[in-house]
Motif scaffolding. Structure first.
Motif, PDB file in Angstrom:
ATOM      1  N   ALA A  92      75.625  -6.288 109.407  1.00 47.66           N
ATOM      2  CA  ALA A  92      76.494  -5.142 109.190  1.00 47.66           C
ATOM      3  C   ALA A  92      77.948  -5.546 109.323  1.00 47.66           C
ATOM      4  CB  ALA A  92      76.172  -4.044 110.204  1.00 47.66           C
ATOM      5  N   LEU A  93      78.822  -4.694 108.848  1.00 44.32           N
ATOM      6  CA  LEU A  93      80.250  -4.990 108.908  1.00 44.32           C
ATOM      7  C   LEU A  93      80.776  -4.929 110.334  1.00 44.32           C
ATOM      8  CD1 LEU A  93      81.503  -3.056 105.787  1.00 44.32           C
ATOM      9  CD2 LEU A  93      81.537  -5.503 106.115  1.00 44.32           C
ATOM     10  N   GLU A 115      81.300 -11.239  94.548  1.00 43.22           N
ATOM     11  CA  GLU A 115      79.836 -11.202  94.630  1.00 43.22           C
ATOM     12  C   GLU A 115      79.198 -12.548  94.289  1.00 43.22           C
ATOM     13  OE1 GLU A 115      77.828  -8.114  92.618  1.00 43.22           O
ATOM     14  OE2 GLU A 115      78.980  -6.507  93.551  1.00 43.22           O
ATOM     15  N   SER A 162      70.654  -3.481 100.478  1.00 43.94           N
ATOM     16  CA  SER A 162      71.292  -2.529 101.379  1.00 43.94           C
ATOM     17  C   SER A 162      70.246  -1.909 102.285  1.00 43.94           C
ATOM     18  CB  SER A 162      72.023  -1.442 100.582  1.00 43.94           C
ATOM     19  OG  SER A 162      71.106  -0.749  99.747  1.00 43.94           O
ATOM     20  N   TYR A 165      72.970  -9.334 101.860  1.00 45.55           N
ATOM     21  CA  TYR A 165      73.306  -8.034 102.418  1.00 45.55           C
ATOM     22  C   TYR A 165      74.729  -7.670 101.995  1.00 45.55           C
ATOM     23  CZ  TYR A 165      74.029  -4.250 105.694  1.00 45.55           C
ATOM     24  OH  TYR A 165      74.309  -3.032 106.248  1.00 45.55           O
ATOM     25  N   GLU A 166      74.818  -6.803 100.967  1.00 47.56           N
ATOM     26  CA  GLU A 166      76.098  -6.565 100.313  1.00 47.56           C
ATOM     27  C   GLU A 166      77.051  -5.686 101.102  1.00 47.56           C
ATOM     28  OE1 GLU A 166      75.417  -4.845  96.528  1.00 47.56           O
ATOM     29  OE2 GLU A 166      74.021  -3.313  97.271  1.00 47.56           O
ATOM     30  N   GLU A 167      76.627  -5.113 102.206  1.00 50.62           N
ATOM     31  CA  GLU A 167      77.555  -4.366 103.055  1.00 50.62           C
ATOM     32  C   GLU A 167      78.124  -5.256 104.157  1.00 50.62           C
ATOM     33  OE1 GLU A 167      76.049  -0.536 104.299  1.00 50.62           O
ATOM     34  OE2 GLU A 167      74.763  -0.458 102.523  1.00 50.62           O
ATOM     35  N   GLY A 168      77.732  -6.511 104.147  1.00 49.98           N
ATOM     36  CA  GLY A 168      78.236  -7.459 105.125  1.00 49.98           C
ATOM     37  C   GLY A 168      79.174  -8.464 104.478  1.00 49.98           C
TER      38      GLY A 168
END
Length: 229
Positions: A22-23, A79, A98, A119-122
């Motif tokens: 996670a961010l 990306e 996600s 994990y594209e939110e990280g």
């Protein structure tokens, strides 16, 4: 934060599941760590994979000047498009992953054996921090993209091509297998002052009844070179 892992829905196809970073660190890291410990990156209920050795290598020891140089290596967000690991013949496209409302991370499609997810939110691979990349060990159809991941060793190279045309080359520091019952969340997911990546898949013995592997294999790597367009 509760010490209990999130609930996991069963999947009749025994599809693998992933995890992410996670961010907001470090609180979210532990919760996401539970996802890895209690979820696999898949196999069919009938598959009996070859024995998976536990592979471990000590971290690379760098001189102060080398450390300072490598810490300056980082890229802006872009990306990831393709993962290439020549040593184990990996050449696979990326897809974004996600979290579901249940707290599980979405998995790459179970019927696609040559696909990796991030994990594209990280953190984006190449960006400062710890990026998470997950892939299947096998699927109902047979071996998958990370079947040979345990063969990597200290110094192995991992190339990630990015949307901006750059290529981030990561250097493996260690390859280690951890029991899902005693997974080192902080070590795997902790934020870092430099650009790093973790490649994660299943390992250990496969339990047909539980439809899960006993371990997870983690490749620890740092950004060692950048090729810009």
């Amino acid at each position: 934060m509760s010490a209990q892992p999130p609930l996991v829905q069963s999947q009749t196809a025994s599809a693998p599941r992933s995890l992410g970073r996670a961010l907001l660190w470090p609180a979210a890291a532990v919760a996401l760590g539970f996802l890895l410990v209690f979820n696999s990156f898949g196999t069919s209920t009938d598959a009996k994979p070859p024995a998976q050795p536990v592979v471990s290598a000590p971290a690379v020891v760098l001189s102060p000047s080398a450390k300072a140089e490598e810490k300056r290596l980082e890229l802006p967000p872009a990306e990831p498009k393709r993962l290439k690991i020549a040593e184990i013949a990996v050449d696979a496209p990326f897809m974004g992953l996600s979290l579901k409302a249940s707290g599980e991370l979405e998995a790459p499609p179970a019927d696609n054996s040559n696909l990796v997810g991030w994990y594209e939110e990280g953190v984006v691979p190449g960006e400062r921090g710890t990026a998470i990349v997950a892939g299947h060990f096998d699927t109902k159809k047979g071996p998958a993209v990370f079947m040979q991941l345990s063969k990597l060793k200290r110094g192995s190279k991992i190339d990630i091509s990015r949307e901006d045309g750059s290529v981030a080359t990561f250097v493996v520091d260690s390859v280690e297998a951890f029991s899902k019952e005693d997974f080192p969340n902080k070590r795997v997911y902790a934020d870092t002052p430099d650009a790093q990546v973790r490649l994660i898949t299943c390992a250990g013995e496969y339990d047909k009844k539980a439809q899960d592997y006993s371990e997870n294999l983690v490749v620890f790597a740092h950004l060692g070179a950048v090729k810009r367009p």
